[in-house]
Design a protein around this motif. Structure first.
Motif, mmCIF file in Angstrom:
data_model
loop_
_atom_site.group_PDB
_atom_site.id
_atom_site.type_symbol
_atom_site.label_atom_id
_atom_site.label_comp_id
_atom_site.label_asym_id
_atom_site.label_seq_id
_atom_site.Cartn_x
_atom_site.Cartn_y
_atom_site.Cartn_z
ATOM 1 N N GLY A 28 0.810 -1.210 0.000
ATOM 2 C CA GLY A 28 0.000 0.000 0.000
ATOM 3 C C GLY A 28 0.842 1.257 0.000
ATOM 4 O O GLY A 28 0.549 2.225 -0.710
ATOM 5 N N LEU A 29 1.923 1.263 0.787
ATOM 6 C CA LEU A 29 2.804 2.428 0.827
ATOM 7 C C LEU A 29 3.507 2.635 -0.512
ATOM 8 O O LEU A 29 3.688 3.774 -0.965
ATOM 9 C CB LEU A 29 3.829 2.263 1.946
ATOM 10 C CG LEU A 29 3.267 2.294 3.376
ATOM 11 C CD1 LEU A 29 4.363 1.983 4.382
ATOM 12 C CD2 LEU A 29 2.641 3.650 3.681
ATOM 13 N N SER A 30 3.910 1.535 -1.146
ATOM 14 C CA SER A 30 4.585 1.656 -2.442
ATOM 15 C C SER A 30 3.630 2.107 -3.532
ATOM 16 O O SER A 30 4.064 2.699 -4.534
ATOM 17 C CB SER A 30 5.219 0.323 -2.833
ATOM 18 O OG SER A 30 4.217 -0.669 -3.060
ATOM 19 N N ALA A 31 2.329 1.840 -3.359
ATOM 20 C CA ALA A 31 1.346 2.235 -4.366
ATOM 21 C C ALA A 31 0.766 3.615 -4.096
ATOM 22 O O ALA A 31 -0.082 4.081 -4.866
ATOM 23 C CB ALA A 31 0.206 1.205 -4.410
ATOM 24 N N TRP A 32 1.203 4.256 -3.015
ATOM 25 C CA TRP A 32 0.655 5.566 -2.661
ATOM 26 C C TRP A 32 0.950 6.580 -3.768
ATOM 27 O O TRP A 32 2.079 6.744 -4.207
ATOM 28 C CB TRP A 32 1.267 6.051 -1.357
ATOM 29 C CG TRP A 32 0.506 7.197 -0.752
ATOM 30 C CD1 TRP A 32 0.737 8.518 -0.931
ATOM 31 C CD2 TRP A 32 -0.615 7.094 0.118
ATOM 32 N NE1 TRP A 32 -0.165 9.261 -0.222
ATOM 33 C CE2 TRP A 32 -1.015 8.406 0.441
ATOM 34 C CE3 TRP A 32 -1.312 6.038 0.670
ATOM 35 C CZ2 TRP A 32 -2.080 8.689 1.271
ATOM 36 C CZ3 TRP A 32 -2.375 6.303 1.510
ATOM 37 C CH2 TRP A 32 -2.759 7.603 1.802
ATOM 38 N N GLY A 33 -0.078 7.244 -4.223
ATOM 39 C CA GLY A 33 0.089 8.236 -5.269
ATOM 40 C C GLY A 33 -0.086 7.702 -6.672
ATOM 41 O O GLY A 33 -0.213 8.481 -7.622
ATOM 42 N N ARG A 36 -5.250 4.805 -9.768
ATOM 43 C CA ARG A 36 -5.943 3.523 -9.891
ATOM 44 C C ARG A 36 -6.527 3.411 -11.295
ATOM 45 O O ARG A 36 -6.764 4.415 -11.967
ATOM 46 C CB ARG A 36 -7.061 3.411 -8.848
ATOM 47 C CG ARG A 36 -8.191 4.416 -9.013
ATOM 48 C CD ARG A 36 -9.299 4.148 -7.997
ATOM 49 N NE ARG A 36 -10.331 5.171 -8.025
ATOM 50 C CZ ARG A 36 -11.332 5.210 -8.892
ATOM 51 N NH1 ARG A 36 -11.419 4.282 -9.837
ATOM 52 N NH2 ARG A 36 -12.235 6.175 -8.846
ATOM 53 N N LEU A 87 -3.554 1.665 5.511
ATOM 54 C CA LEU A 87 -2.465 2.000 4.595
ATOM 55 C C LEU A 87 -2.363 1.016 3.443
ATOM 56 O O LEU A 87 -1.715 1.309 2.427
ATOM 57 C CB LEU A 87 -1.129 2.033 5.356
ATOM 58 C CG LEU A 87 -1.004 3.098 6.460
ATOM 59 C CD1 LEU A 87 0.335 2.957 7.169
ATOM 60 C CD2 LEU A 87 -1.154 4.496 5.868
ATOM 61 N N PRO A 90 -4.402 1.726 -0.796
ATOM 62 C CA PRO A 90 -3.945 2.148 -2.129
ATOM 63 C C PRO A 90 -3.528 0.990 -3.028
ATOM 64 O O PRO A 90 -3.808 0.995 -4.233
ATOM 65 C CB PRO A 90 -2.760 3.069 -1.813
ATOM 66 C CG PRO A 90 -3.075 3.621 -0.461
ATOM 67 C CD PRO A 90 -3.742 2.497 0.272
ATOM 68 N N ALA A 91 -2.864 -0.023 -2.455
ATOM 69 C CA ALA A 91 -2.463 -1.178 -3.263
ATOM 70 C C ALA A 91 -3.674 -1.973 -3.729
ATOM 71 O O ALA A 91 -3.719 -2.467 -4.864
ATOM 72 C CB ALA A 91 -1.522 -2.077 -2.470
ATOM 73 N N CYS A 93 -6.643 -0.808 -4.279
ATOM 74 C CA CYS A 93 -7.330 -0.049 -5.329
ATOM 75 C C CYS A 93 -6.577 -0.125 -6.651
ATOM 76 O O CYS A 93 -7.194 -0.131 -7.716
ATOM 77 C CB CYS A 93 -7.485 1.423 -4.916
ATOM 78 S SG CYS A 93 -8.791 1.717 -3.714
ATOM 79 N N ARG A 94 -5.269 -0.174 -6.577
ATOM 80 C CA ARG A 94 -4.455 -0.170 -7.796
ATOM 81 C C ARG A 94 -4.341 -1.568 -8.414
ATOM 82 O O ARG A 94 -4.349 -1.720 -9.637
ATOM 83 C CB ARG A 94 -3.057 0.371 -7.483
ATOM 84 C CG ARG A 94 -2.078 0.356 -8.661
ATOM 85 C CD ARG A 94 -2.561 1.237 -9.791
ATOM 86 N NE ARG A 94 -1.665 1.186 -10.938
ATOM 87 C CZ ARG A 94 -1.699 0.263 -11.894
ATOM 88 N NH1 ARG A 94 -2.594 -0.725 -11.821
ATOM 89 N NH2 ARG A 94 -0.868 0.296 -12.906
#
Length: 432
Positions: A28-33, A36, A87, A90-91, A93-94
């Motif tokens: 999730g942290l790596s996918a932040w920003g 999606r 957290l 994000p991952a 969602c992506r």
């Protein structure tokens, strides 16, 4: 890897549930920003995030916080876990969590739970299997692993895979029986109903050459498969029959002893005394409850005055998820807990209805994935609802992590089946 590791290691290693959760948070942290996919709907994940955030605030303010020791780490324990879990969103969602990997993880997790239970009961001679945690969360999570494994039946295409699945269901159920966790046995029929009785009104079989299976044990499991599962379960049940009958027989004895003679120094008696006290305390402060410190102080006062049994001093909660929050958090706490269970439960129910509508017209890969993930999610919510009626399961790390992150995985799968995302004539499914 993260989707597989979370259920696979949940009971199979010391703090094994943390490894899959850590991988998801790192993803999730790596996918932040990262943007999606344009047609992926993350509204279900967002709704669960809101319910989880509210629950984290209630845990902190009304359950864990102690004004006399405001900075002790325990005050932030629940809230920190719940907020850290978000957290991972994000991952999810992506990337679409691969459902086969999750369900294979459930199979492996059930095998490991059953193996550990067998080692502890048959080799070490322990009266109850507890794995690397307490017997109650161990048995309850093992039961969920068995139910999730059973729902994955449509993904077992070969004879070897079906055998692996049947063994996973049997081993998970054996671990539950060996743990002696009666609260799990109470809710087991409801989980069985979700696995066995519910299916789309029309779950059509695959057309010639198609890879799409039907979704029901009743329409796809051969009689010999069911007979084999029944035989394995019967053999495992026979090894634990004496303990099962003893544990069940104690219920009537302890209930009678409590109501007839006021004996609270038993497993059932102390629960009944806790529930009575928690209900009374909640009625006295119905809006916000007593808080953690107030609950403990009032309990101590009533025990000292002879208005409550001494056994209650040995426990820090009411052994009932709802009544404990009723006493400590009042109606606000109960409403937060209702949302914590009700929001994902409603999302899964809605997703199952949507998948059923897709499947009425014949085989549909996306409808199958959505149906299976929503069914597993519904089992998760119903299971924890039932477990919490006889024990405060969310006091354990294992229970919190499994509930939070498995819900995120099931909702992540559903998010990527909400609308078609077709690329070059096929469906894209990036995985984590």
């Amino acid at each position: 890897m993260a989707a597989f590791a979370l259920p696979a290691l949940s009971l199979g290693a010391p703090s094994g549930y943390s490894w899959g959760a850590l991988l998801l948070v790192m993803a999730g942290l790596s996918a932040w920003g990262l943007a999606r996919p344009s047609q992926t709907s993350c509204r279900a994940l967002a709704a669960f995030a809101v319910a989880t955030g509210i629950m984290a605030v209630v845990w902190f303010l009304r359950h864990d916080f102690d004004a006399a020791h405001p900075w002790q780490p325990a005050a932030f324990e629940h809230a920190a876990k719940y907020l850290v879990a978000l957290l991972a969103i994000p991952a999810l969602c992506r990337f679409a969590p691969p459902l086969p990997s999750i369900l294979w993880g459930c199979w492996v997790g059930a095998w490991l739970a059953g193996g550990i239970a067998a080692w502890q009961v048959f080799v070490l001679g322990l009266p109850r299997a507890h794995g690397f945690t307490n017997a109650i969360p161990f048995g309850n999570i093992a039961l969920l692993l068995a139910a999730w494994s059973a729902i994955g039946w449509p993904l077992a295409r070969s004879r070897a895979q079906r055998l692996a699945l049947v063994l996973a269901v049997a081993m998970g159920m054996f671990a539950s029986l060996a743990s002696g966790s009666r609260g799990g046995w109470v809710i087991a029929p409801a989980l069985l109903a979700i696995v066995w009785l519910t299916q789309p009104k029309r779950a059509a079989g695959p057309e010639p050459g198609a890879a799409q299976p039907t979704l029901s044990w009743r329409t796809t499991a051969r009689p010999r498969t069911l007979a084999g599962l029944a035989l394995i379960l019967g053999l495992l049940l026979s090894t634990q029959w004496a303990q099962i009958t003893t544990r069940l027989g104690e219920i009537d004895q302890e209930v009678a002893a409590y109501f007839e003679r006021g004996e609270a120094d038993t497993s059932i008696g102390q629960r009944l005394a806790h529930w009575q006290l928690a209900w009374q305390l909640g009625l006295e402060k119905p809006w916000l409850g007593w808080g953690k410190a107030g609950y403990e102080a009032e309990k101590n006062r009533r025990v000292a005055a002879g208005d409550a049994p001494t056994i209650l001093l040995d426990f820090g909660n009411a052994h009932h998820e709802w009544l404990d929050l009723w006493a400590k958090g009042g109606l606000v706490g109960v409403a937060a807990l209702a949302a914590f269970y009700g929001v994902p439960g409603w999302l899964y129910w809605r997703a199952r209805r949507r998948a059923a509508a897709q499947l009425r017209n014949g085989p549909d890969p996306r409808g199958t994935v959505c149906w299976l993930a929503a069914s597993c999610g519904l089992v998760t919510v119903v299971g924890f609802l039932g477990f919490g009626l006889t024990h405060k399961l969310l006091t354990y790390n294992a229970s919190n992590i499994v509930y939070l992150f498995m819900n995120l995985l099931w909702l992540g799968v559903i998010a990527h089946t909400a609308t078609p995302r077709r690329i070059e004539g096929g469906c894209r499914q990036d995985t984590i």
